[in-house]
Scaffold this motif. Structure first.
Motif, short mmCIF file in Angstrom:
data_model
loop_
_atom_site.label_atom_id
_atom_site.label_comp_id
_atom_site.label_asym_id
_atom_site.label_seq_id
_atom_site.Cartn_x
_atom_site.Cartn_y
_atom_site.Cartn_z
N ALA A 40 0.83 -1.21 0.00
CA ALA A 40 0.00 0.00 0.00
C ALA A 40 0.87 1.26 0.00
O ALA A 40 0.55 2.25 -0.67
CB ALA A 40 -0.92 0.00 1.22
N LEU A 41 1.99 1.22 0.72
CA LEU A 41 2.90 2.37 0.73
C LEU A 41 3.50 2.61 -0.65
O LEU A 41 3.61 3.76 -1.11
CB LEU A 41 4.01 2.15 1.77
CG LEU A 41 3.57 2.17 3.24
CD1 LEU A 41 4.73 1.77 4.14
CD2 LEU A 41 3.03 3.54 3.63
N LEU A 52 2.29 1.48 -3.64
CA LEU A 52 1.23 1.87 -4.58
C LEU A 52 0.75 3.29 -4.30
O LEU A 52 0.44 4.05 -5.23
CB LEU A 52 0.05 0.90 -4.50
CG LEU A 52 0.31 -0.51 -5.05
CD1 LEU A 52 -0.89 -1.41 -4.77
CD2 LEU A 52 0.59 -0.46 -6.54
N GLY A 53 0.71 3.66 -3.03
CA GLY A 53 0.27 5.00 -2.66
C GLY A 53 1.19 6.08 -3.16
O GLY A 53 0.78 7.24 -3.33
N ALA A 54 2.46 5.73 -3.42
CA ALA A 54 3.42 6.71 -3.91
C ALA A 54 3.30 6.95 -5.41
O ALA A 54 3.77 7.98 -5.91
CB ALA A 54 4.85 6.25 -3.58
N LEU A 76 0.73 7.60 -7.52
CA LEU A 76 -0.09 8.72 -8.00
C LEU A 76 0.61 10.06 -7.80
O LEU A 76 0.73 10.84 -8.76
CB LEU A 76 -1.46 8.71 -7.32
CG LEU A 76 -2.46 9.74 -7.85
CD1 LEU A 76 -2.71 9.53 -9.34
CD2 LEU A 76 -3.78 9.64 -7.08
#
Length: 598
Positions: free
Chosen positions: A402-403, A405-407, A409
């Motif tokens: 999640a960390l 993938l969150g970066a 965008l």
């Protein structure tokens, strides 16, 4: 009686997709989708103009768009010329191929860089999948989707990180793209190398050796390919028969060392005037750790990226603090390398990718975003290794993923914003000054862009600002002289050229321009003497021969002038100005002879 029950099959999109990927059927499709995403994100750069060095390399020199120069590049004789990219024949060859299609249109060169970045992304994805193939066979079906998502996530981090924008959006920095592409392709060939199959070994080994050569002739950091192949062998294949690997790795190291030796011998003079960072090799060891940590910060938090970083930006970062941070990072990387072969390879890619651009030899720039294109692939490898290690914890993997993938965008957003800065020279150097007002180069280049745009007064202000920051900048003195000449202030222009030559008497551009200014003032004999000084040490500069011809023509020495014009054309066959001057001198000389015979 035992009741037989049919085993329930997993249904749904995700399990099916995971199975599809696990069997290898989706590898090329996913790589293709990553290519498409990368291409679309860098789409805005296709509309950009030539900026910075690309303007001189393509538009002014014209070397890369002249097919007649191809033999000089293929024979590596270009190393001995005055071409800006003479140290990088591989990059010249690539740009010549693009130029054969696009000529002087920036779109073609930007399209080439965009496609090269996209192809490199696909290579990274395929290479990572090959490297973790063994780990995947040990992974249960329930983890196949996790592995797939991890692969895609880290590849996207590499593809969309804004620190890569400089390499993609600035045409003259395509060398960084070439180095990364050939490095990854060489490692991919190494994964397919077979000691028990001569044909496969010959094919894959030859391609990898070619990649090692292609990388190093594209940019000095390409010297990392051969050592990285050795690291791969040690980590993954050292228990195999050693003779085939010795031939393979020895070939890669040999072509690398031979080219570097030739480069050192033939082009040593071009770097002779460069000083060590901080003025001495001891200062390098104090400043370089600060630069490494400074750029690590840019990798983790890529805001305030700049086309020119300067040492005043490091004021907040002391050497002891930098060494402490560096120690923590190296300890963490050592732990990762110990726990994971992929992590160890990633650490090697990161540091070997930086080895030749870390000021151990004098560089034109202390650091730059483009230096981190190959190391960024090493970061992707390290991230993937960490994600795979987290598979053993039930929630740990999803939190880590999640960390990552969150970066993606925000990184994509920053990349798109960064591309806007490279739209043209005025936007690029205005943005650089906004981020780093201490950059004399940014003020100087903005001045040149404004001068081309006809904004002479604003250009003069930028040149003066550059000289306030760096009073001994010979390029700025020369550029200010050009501006003053255009404004009709010839005496002031001559003063600027002389100041540049007092700082560096070998600066032939300023001496050449001084000759033009002296001719304009009527001091032709002095101009001829200056041109003679240049040609005594640098007889192969076509522009100087042309200008000497103009001076001789001004004195009425038409025969001598014609010889100089013809020498200029001989040195540079596409030099239209010299061709026109030669035709004019020939006609005038013929007319003079005819008049004398009557």
């Amino acid at each position: 009686m035992v009741k037989r029950t049919k085993k329930r099959q997993a249904s749904g999109f995700l399990p099916a997709f995971a199975s599809f990927f696990r069997k290898g059927k989706g590898e090329l499709w996913i790589a293709f989708l990553l290519v498409v995403v990368t291409f679309l994100v860098y789409w805005p750069s296709l509309q950009s103009d030539f900026v910075y060095d690309a303007r001189q390399e393509v538009l002014d020199e014209g070397f890369v768009i002249s097919p007649s120069n191809l033999p000089e590049v293929l024979s590596l004789k270009v190393i001995e010329t005055d071409v800006m990219l003479k140290d990088r024949p591989g990059q010249i060859l690539y740009m010549m191929l693009v130029g054969a299609v696009g000529g002087k249109k920036p779109f073609a060169y930007h399209l080439g860089s965009n496609l090269l970045q996209a192809a490199t992304v696909a290579l990274l994805f395929i290479l990572l999948r090959r490297l973790i193939a063994n780990e995947m066979t040990d992974t249960g079906k329930r983890d196949a989707l996790k592995v797939q998502l991890a692969l895609i996530a880290v590849t996207l981090i590499f593809a969309l990180h804004p620190i890569a924008v400089e390499s993609v959006a600035e045409v003259s920095y395509c060398a960084s793209l070439l180095v990364t592409f050939f490095t990854l392709l060489a490692l991919l060939m190494a994964t397919a190398f077979r000691t028990d199959n001569f044909r496969v070994a010959l094919l894959t080994g030859s391609v990898a050796i070619f990649c090692a050569f292609a990388a190093v002739i594209s940019k000095e950091s390409g010297a990392a390919v051969a050592p990285l192949l050795i690291v791969y062998w040690f980590l993954y294949r050292r228990r195999e028969a050693k003779a085939p690997w010795l031939i393979f790795l020895g070939g890669a190291m040999a072509v690398t060392m031979v080219f570097l030796a030739a480069l050192f011998i033939l082009s040593a003079s071009s770097r002779a005037h460069l000083d060590y960072l901080g003025g001495s090799i001891s200062q390098v060891f104090l400043i370089q750790p600060r630069l490494w940590v400074f750029m690590m910060g840019k990798l983790l938090w890529p805001v305030g990226l700049s086309a020119h970083y300067t040492l005043p930006e490091l004021g907040w970062l002391s050497t002891p603090l930098a060494l402490a941070i560096l120690l923590v990072v190296i300890l963490a990387q050592t732990w990762l390398a110990y726990r994971s072969r992929l992590g160890a390879l990633g650490v090697a890619v990161y540091w070997l990718g930086l080895a030749t651009v870390s000021n151990l030899v004098p560089l034109f720039r202390p650091t730059a975003d483009r230096f981190y294109h190959l190391p960024l692939a090493g970061i992707a490898m390290q991230l993937l290794a960490l994600l795979l290690m987290s598979l053993r914890w039930r929630l740990g993997f999803w939190v880590a993923l999640a960390l990552v993938l969150g970066a993606i965008l925000p990184l994509t957003f920053l990349t798109l914003v960064r591309e806007n800065a490279f739209a043209n020279d005025i936007s690029l150097w205005s943005d650089t000054i906004r981020v780093n007002p201490f950059s004399p180069m940014a003020h100087d280049n903005l001045g040149s862009a404004l001068m081309r745009n006809g904004e002479m007064d604003e250009a003069e202000k930028q040149y003066m600002e550059a000289l306030k920051i760096s009073p001994r900048d010979i390029a700025t003195h020369n550029n200010l002289g050009l501006l003053l000449m255009q404004k009709g202030r010839t005496d002031e222009a001559i003063a600027q050229y002389r100041q540049a030559l007092e700082i560096d008497p070998t600066f032939i551009i300023a001496r050449n321009n001084l000759g033009l200014a002296l001719c304009q003032k009527g001091q032709v004999d002095e101009a001829i003497a200056d041109y003679a000084k240049i040609l005594k040490t640098r007889p192969g500069v076509a522009q100087v021969h042309n200008n000497l011809g103009l001076a001789l023509e001004q004195k009425g020495q038409l025969s001598e002038a014609l010889l100089e014009f013809e020498k200029a054309v001989q040195l540079k066959p596409d030099y239209s100005e010299a061709q026109n001057n030669a035709a004019r001198a020939k006609a005038a000389l013929s007319q003079k002879i005819n008049a004398g015979s009557k």
